[in-house]
Design a protein around this motif. Structure first.
Motif, mmCIF file in Angstrom:
data_model
loop_
_atom_site.group_PDB
_atom_site.id
_atom_site.type_symbol
_atom_site.label_atom_id
_atom_site.label_comp_id
_atom_site.label_asym_id
_atom_site.label_seq_id
_atom_site.Cartn_x
_atom_site.Cartn_y
_atom_site.Cartn_z
ATOM 1 N N GLU A 450 41.080 43.465 38.513
ATOM 2 C CA GLU A 450 42.521 43.681 38.389
ATOM 3 C C GLU A 450 43.331 42.474 38.830
ATOM 4 O O GLU A 450 44.435 42.259 38.353
ATOM 5 C CB GLU A 450 42.946 44.902 39.222
ATOM 6 N N TYR A 451 42.802 41.700 39.772
ATOM 7 C CA TYR A 451 43.576 40.570 40.286
ATOM 8 C C TYR A 451 43.074 39.239 39.739
ATOM 9 O O TYR A 451 43.550 38.181 40.115
ATOM 10 C CB TYR A 451 43.587 40.584 41.817
ATOM 11 N N GLY A 452 42.052 39.322 38.908
ATOM 12 C CA GLY A 452 41.607 38.147 38.172
ATOM 13 C C GLY A 452 41.015 37.014 38.988
ATOM 14 O O GLY A 452 41.000 35.863 38.536
ATOM 15 N N ALA A 453 40.536 37.335 40.174
ATOM 16 C CA ALA A 453 39.903 36.277 40.962
ATOM 17 C C ALA A 453 38.609 35.856 40.274
ATOM 18 O O ALA A 453 37.854 36.698 39.789
ATOM 19 C CB ALA A 453 39.603 36.780 42.371
ATOM 20 N N ILE A 454 38.388 34.551 40.179
ATOM 21 C CA ILE A 454 37.184 34.056 39.518
ATOM 22 C C ILE A 454 36.125 33.794 40.577
ATOM 23 O O ILE A 454 36.324 32.992 41.487
ATOM 24 C CB ILE A 454 37.487 32.778 38.719
ATOM 25 N N TYR A 455 35.031 34.536 40.465
ATOM 26 C CA TYR A 455 33.939 34.392 41.429
ATOM 27 C C TYR A 455 32.880 33.466 40.852
ATOM 28 O O TYR A 455 32.404 33.677 39.724
ATOM 29 C CB TYR A 455 33.340 35.761 41.766
ATOM 30 N N LEU A 456 32.518 32.447 41.604
ATOM 31 C CA LEU A 456 31.538 31.451 41.162
ATOM 32 C C LEU A 456 30.390 31.443 42.143
ATOM 33 O O LEU A 456 30.585 31.213 43.342
ATOM 34 C CB LEU A 456 32.187 30.063 41.129
ATOM 35 N N ARG A 457 29.189 31.709 41.618
ATOM 36 C CA ARG A 457 28.052 31.772 42.524
ATOM 37 C C ARG A 457 27.491 30.366 42.715
ATOM 38 O O ARG A 457 26.879 29.808 41.808
ATOM 39 C CB ARG A 457 26.966 32.691 41.982
#
Lengths: 656, 137
Positions: A450-457
């Motif tokens: 919903e908040y569009g945070a981009i998670y990068l592993r």
């Protein structure tokens, strides 16, 4: 003449399948002192216990050997059983023929022989058993809580509500601890102050609670029920009783210094309250920066302006000596020092900050009034990179453990960023997402979806400045590609570590701590808030990183343990303690040095035979835990341990 | 080496770790040789080196002292005392002409039932190599 009874348990087939119990019971009759022996299917059951009771009466037995399971299971049961028959409960030995015999040996002959040998040892020891009396000690009906964060506040409230007196010692000028600095709390986004400040007020207004803020525990002596504690009340320079918290003094104070509470993002005065909702709402003078103190009596504005004559430059530190029955340790945590990660440029680049900085920034009563900005030039932060596991799960440079909350507070920060700056974009570099808690996983999902945070592993390898931007270079291991992000702000999710002075506190309290300086609980599963020092309990992040719900839960758990002592008139303790034979003691004091608990003191006695005074060792019965370290270093065999006395152990050795 | 020789070993086990570890070996049904006779003590620091010597004099083929791992002592530092004392004792045994293999120490925690079984098996093997203790007969 000793009259021993030997009772061999079948434990259903647990013992009898591999041990010929009848044969063992018969053979045990030949051991010295044995007058009676028998077997029963379940010796711990009521009929089993009745067999023992009856035999004691019928055969006038004065000591008992029960050959059954481990003493850790039923030693207490059988002690109580023989006590009910009029014997001293310590005239009992357990021969462990289940865990250490029938369950580990398959050959029936071999197991039967070993069982008999085990009973032989127990029968030899029981001959040297002697009656012991339970010890009673008094309890001071007052608890000490060290630390006034959410953990200490909750523990103190629980004790006070139950009707007992409690004292909180907090080293900062206000209670509230770390939680007072937070903006919102995950996963519900309650405002931290809105849920914390009512508790702060409740604890300060409760008649059973005494607060010592700006104070530190100086020393702790004594033992459960009777701790003698010295508390240093540091000079606040403002009279707590006269001050009304009007705030005129700090409005007029001319000295400005960076605020520690705001992580240096804002300024405070030399006379200040840490934050608007401080409890007590009484300022403190920072003597290192106050002009009155640094420039020999100049200034003095605050004293002149105070309408209540509350400012007192001559106030001195005060030492309070008080007695407590028990101590709850709620000393909390501190942040990992991330300066070891040079590649992240902390200290070099103004726009690389920690999670706690972010927390202050996003707080509406914080230094920026709730605006998320770049500290370098004050512009709104748009592209923000969050890097998790700073100092956690890193055996080389950081801590080997997972700090447990960074994943969650980073997700919360990403959410708050979007709410405060709708045009912004959050990027989160993570190793794993650990969201094990009620509604935690859902919260992280919400932040992503919903908040569009981009998670990068992946990890970040380098950060460098380009113009007024930060270039964050890292790897996305899921797509296997190199990534470069142009960021306005970088937030490091620093882990939680023990307070710098934790070892000192542990040594003062005589509680163990681990290699990470975290305090060690008595048992990781079954005694998580107790320590091995009786009467001292742990709560919150001083024991291991904990979030707020866990902290509050352990605080209530610790207070229940404290209440368990507070409700007792007298404490019963096991009589297994050291005993000194003053006639034999040469006063060498080796035992005094060896004792891990400072339970042995040198005492001067009048030696009537030699008509002179001499030094002998004296055991403090309430402090001695019965480890027996002293006994093995005594050259005269003058100090011995009840229940594991030299003659008892030697008797076992002699018959092996 | 006599194949039929079954050594008699005396084990001093601390109540909090090694004794509990031996109990765990039992409740996990891990089998091991039956040669060890256990004497329960509160702490490995309780064991007087003279006890060990007395065991050997009385004809025990081996003596084992087992406590909590270093740093894990229930009494916070009892096992440090034990470690130092028995390091000295081990050397003293050599000096006395007693095969120092007959005395061993181990650290077995309450969670290490399998380690206890290994310690016992290893010790029995070792003492079998050392042979029966006939020095004091």
């Amino acid at each position: 003449m000793a009259r021993t009874g030997v009772f061999v348990c079948w434990c259903g087939t647990n013992i009898s399948a591999t041990v010929d119990v009848e044969k063992v019971a018969e053979a045990a009759k030949n051991f010295q002192g044995v007058r009676f022996s028998t077997t029963y299917r379940y010796m711990c059951s009521d009929p089993g216990q009745n067999i023992i009771k009856q035999a004691i009466k019928e055969y006038r037995l004065d000591r008992i050997v029960v050959a059954a399971c481990s003493p850790s299971l039923h030693e207490k049961t059988f002690r109580k059983c023989i006590e009910e028959s009029g014997l001293n409960p310590y005239m009992l030995e357990i021969a462990n023929i289940r865990e250490q015999c029938s369950w580990v040996h398959k050959n029936r002959e071999e197991a039967t022989d070993k069982a008999l040998q085990i009973i032989r040892l127990a029968s030899a020891k029981v001959l040297r058993d002697f009656p012991l009396e339970k010890k009673f000690i008094s309890v001071e009906k007052k608890a000490l809580v060290i630390g006034g964060g959410i953990s200490g506040i909750q523990a103190a409230l629980d004790i006070a509500v139950a009707g007992y007196n409690v004292v909180i010692v907090e080293r900062e000028p206000s209670i509230g601890g770390r939680m007072a600095r937070f903006d919102k709390t995950f996963p519900t986004l309650d405002c931290a102050a809105c849920i914390l400040t009512p508790k702060m007020v409740a604890v300060s207004q409760n008649g059973k609670v005494v607060l010592h803020t700006y104070s530190e525990v100086e020393s702790v002596q004594g033992y459960v029920g009777n701790f003698d504690v010295k508390i240093r009340k540091k000079a606040r320079s403002v009279d707590l009783k006269k001050c009304t918290g009007c705030g005129q003094c700090y409005a007029k104070c001319p000295v400005k210094v960076p605020s520690e509470f705001d992580m240096g993002l804002g300024m405070r005065k030399a006379i200040y309250v840490q934050f608007p909702q401080a409890v007590p709402n009484v300022p403190v003078i920072d003597r290192e920066n106050c002009r009155y103190f640094t420039q020999a009596g100049k200034c003095g504005v605050c004293r002149k302006i105070c309408p209540f004559q509350a400012v007192d430059y001559d106030q001195q530190d005060e030492i309070i000596e008080e007695k407590f029955g028990m101590i709850i340790v709620a000393t909390g945590f501190t942040q990992f020092d991330h300066s070891v990660y040079g590649e992240y440029g902390y200290g070099k680049f103004k726009n690389v900050i920690t999670g706690l900085h972010f927390e202050r920034m996003v707080n509406s009563s914080g230094p920026t009034g709730g605006k998320i900005i770049c500290p370098s030039d004050g512009r709104d932060a748009k592209d923000v990179v969050f890097i998790s596991c700073i100092g956690s799960r890193d055996e080389q440079k950081g801590m080997p453990y997972c700090s447990r909350l960074c994943c969650m507070y980073t997700a919360k920060h990403a959410l708050l960023l979007k709410e405060h700056n709708p045009e912004s974009q959050a990027y989160v570099f993570y190793i794993d997402i650990r969201a094990a808690g009620k509604n935690y996983e859902e919260f992280v999902k919400k932040v992503q979806d919903e908040y569009g945070a981009i998670y990068l592993r992946g990890r970040v390898s380098r950060i460098f400045e380009k113009g007024n931007k930060l270039i964050v270079r890292g790897a996305d291991t899921l797509s296997g590609s190199q990534i470069e992000i142009e960021a306005d702000l970088v937030v490091l999710a620093t882990g939680l570590i023990a307070q710098a002075d934790a070892p000192k506190v542990a040594q003062m309290l005589r509680i163990p701590y681990d290699k990470n300086n975290l305090f060690t609980e008595a048992h990781p599963k079954l005694a998580p808030v107790e320590t091995i020092t009786s009467g001292i309990f742990l709560t919150g992040a001083c024991q291991s990183p904990k979030d707020i719900p866990d902290t509050v839960a352990t605080a209530s758990a610790a207070s229940v343990k404290a209440l368990g002592l507070l409700t007792q008139e007298k404490l019963v303790r096991e009589p297994q303690i050291a005993r000194v034979d003053a006639v034999l003691c040469s006063g060498c004091k080796l035992c005094v040095q060896a004792c891990p608990f400072k339970a042995i003191e040198a005492e001067e006695i009048e030696d009537r035979a030699r008509k002179q005074k001499r030094i002998v060792a004296k055991v403090l019965e309430g402090v001695c835990t019965g480890c027996g370290v002293c006994t093995a270093c005594c050259r005269m065999s003058a100090i011995d341990l009840d229940n594991f006395a030299n003659r008892q152990l030697m008797a076992e050795i002699e018959v092996v | 080496m006599n194949e039929n020789f079954e050594p008699k070993i005396i084990g001093f086990l601390c109540n909090w770790c090694s004794y509990a570890g031996a109990d765990l070996a039992g409740s996990s049904r891990i089998s091991y040789p039956s040669n060890v006779r256990v004497i329960r003590v509160p702490c490995s620091g309780r064991v007087n080196p003279l006890f060990v010597l007395r065991c050997l004099i009385k004809g025990a083929d081996g003596v084992l002292v087992s406590g909590c791992h270093i740093n894990d002592c229930h009494y916070s530092e009892g096992n440090y005392h034990a470690r130092r004392r028995f390091a000295v004792l081990k050397q003293l045994l050599d000096y006395l002409g007693i095969d120092s293999r007959r005395f061993q120490m181990s650290w077995v925690s309450a969670a290490e039932g399998d380690k206890w079984a290994k310690v016992v098996s290893g010790m029995v093997e070792e003492i079998k190599k050392a042979g029966p203790n006939k020095q004091f007969k």
